[in-house]
Design a protein around this motif. Sequence first.
Motif, short mmCIF file in Angstrom:
data_model
loop_
_atom_site.label_atom_id
_atom_site.label_comp_id
_atom_site.label_asym_id
_atom_site.label_seq_id
_atom_site.Cartn_x
_atom_site.Cartn_y
_atom_site.Cartn_z
N VAL A 1 1.19 -0.90 0.32
CA VAL A 1 0.09 -0.15 -0.16
C VAL A 1 0.42 1.19 0.14
CG1 VAL A 1 -0.29 0.35 2.58
CG2 VAL A 1 -2.39 0.71 0.89
N ILE A 2 2.04 1.21 0.15
CA ILE A 2 3.02 2.21 0.10
C ILE A 2 2.89 2.70 -0.86
CG2 ILE A 2 5.03 0.90 0.14
CD1 ILE A 2 6.47 2.73 2.04
N TRP B 1 9.65 -5.70 -4.81
CA TRP B 1 9.25 -4.40 -5.09
C TRP B 1 8.92 -3.22 -4.29
CZ3 TRP B 1 9.44 -8.73 -7.49
CH2 TRP B 1 9.55 -8.85 -9.27
N THR B 2 8.26 -3.64 -3.06
CA THR B 2 7.63 -2.57 -1.73
C THR B 2 9.51 -2.82 -1.02
OG1 THR B 2 5.42 -4.21 -1.67
CG2 THR B 2 6.68 -2.86 0.61
N ALA B 3 9.88 -3.01 -1.17
CA ALA B 3 11.12 -3.23 -1.00
C ALA B 3 12.21 -2.04 -1.40
CB ALA B 3 12.07 -3.79 -0.34
N ASP C 1 13.48 4.27 -2.55
CA ASP C 1 13.73 5.50 -3.23
C ASP C 1 13.19 6.38 -1.70
OD1 ASP C 1 14.57 4.19 -5.46
OD2 ASP C 1 12.68 3.43 -6.18
N VAL C 2 11.88 6.74 -1.52
CA VAL C 2 11.55 6.94 -0.66
C VAL C 2 12.76 7.20 0.25
CG1 VAL C 2 10.01 7.65 1.32
CG2 VAL C 2 9.64 6.37 -1.76
N ALA C 3 13.13 6.25 0.93
CA ALA C 3 14.07 6.50 2.19
C ALA C 3 15.35 8.21 1.90
CB ALA C 3 14.98 5.21 2.68
N ASN C 4 15.36 8.13 0.38
CA ASN C 4 16.68 7.76 -0.42
C ASN C 4 16.71 9.37 -0.74
OD1 ASN C 4 19.40 5.99 0.23
ND2 ASN C 4 17.97 5.73 -1.58
N ASN D 1 19.52 0.49 -1.23
CA ASN D 1 18.46 -0.19 -2.21
C ASN D 1 17.62 -1.07 -2.03
OD1 ASN D 1 20.09 -2.15 -1.31
ND2 ASN D 1 22.38 -0.61 -2.42
N ALA D 2 16.51 -1.64 -2.36
CA ALA D 2 16.06 -2.84 -2.05
C ALA D 2 17.33 -4.13 -1.44
CB ALA D 2 15.93 -3.41 -3.48
#
Length: 317
Positions: free
Chosen positions: A213-214, A277-279, A284-287, A299-300
């Motif tokens: 859902v993120i 894919w969630t990871a 991407d958001v964390a960066n 990264n994932a």
Amino acid sequence: MGKKKSSAPPESHLVLPPHPARPTPTLAPIVDTHTHLTIFDFVRALYPPAAVRAIVDVWCDPAENGLWRELADSALEEADRRDKWGGVEYWFVMGVHPHEAKNYTDDVERAILEAMAHPRCVGWGEMGLDYHYDNSPRDLQQEVFIRQLKHAVRLGKPLTIHTREAEEDTERILKEHVPTDHKVHIHCYTDSPKWAERMLAHFPNLYIGITGVITYASNLNTAEVVRRLAAASLRTDAALRILLETDAPFMVPATLYPSLPTLKGRLPLSHSAMIPWTAQFVADVANEHAWTRGEPPYNALRVLREGEANAKAVYGV
């Protein structure tokens, strides 16, 4: 009159290609800390090739005694886990969902307590409050939530918490009835970033559950929680306090579809092999606000590894 053709895509599309950032799946095994999708043939076919190491199955209906016990008993011996589960580690939690609080009885409670003694049981849940649907009266939801919490705390079982649009009451009840050092998993987090910060500050062993859902454009809260977690984690050189989960069969990550160019339509369900894919989305958001020069820190693979370590810390899986 002819039969209507099914619009569902072929089941073959559930077999996923390797994630681009994870060409060798064993480099970062998957631990799905919250799934409702556990079928022997399904798991054996899809999970070992994707390096799904462990799953935590969530039972919200203790009345299904025969089925939960069959699955849990089938994972007791290493040979059975290899033959029946394809080597995937099967664990489970059990509790009464707030939707079903109206059906909570002494008999239901006894069934959960019996399940808590099983060697493959690693927590109590999912339980909590849901004021979005209000499928059970709110006062009854609170009563059943507290009743389950007291037993879980007494037994030392980690908590799998469902909360939706009930921040104030969930916070009050958890702080009143749960020791600060207890292990807590706020499942499928979608509530406010400020509430997450308060809960994380009060409970040092609390983790935020991240599902597909993120990746949805309609959900901004979960991504903002990850941004704040990343900023805090990089300041202290600590792992992100998240648990990766699917809540399968729900919430296919929206970012999965570009990896399936021949797919027409939408997949009918999610499963544990979709977690990379969630990871990647989490990374991407964390960066976004977590670095200013050089290579981005997330990264994932890093997110998957930290998720696996956190699953060990909370559930011991």
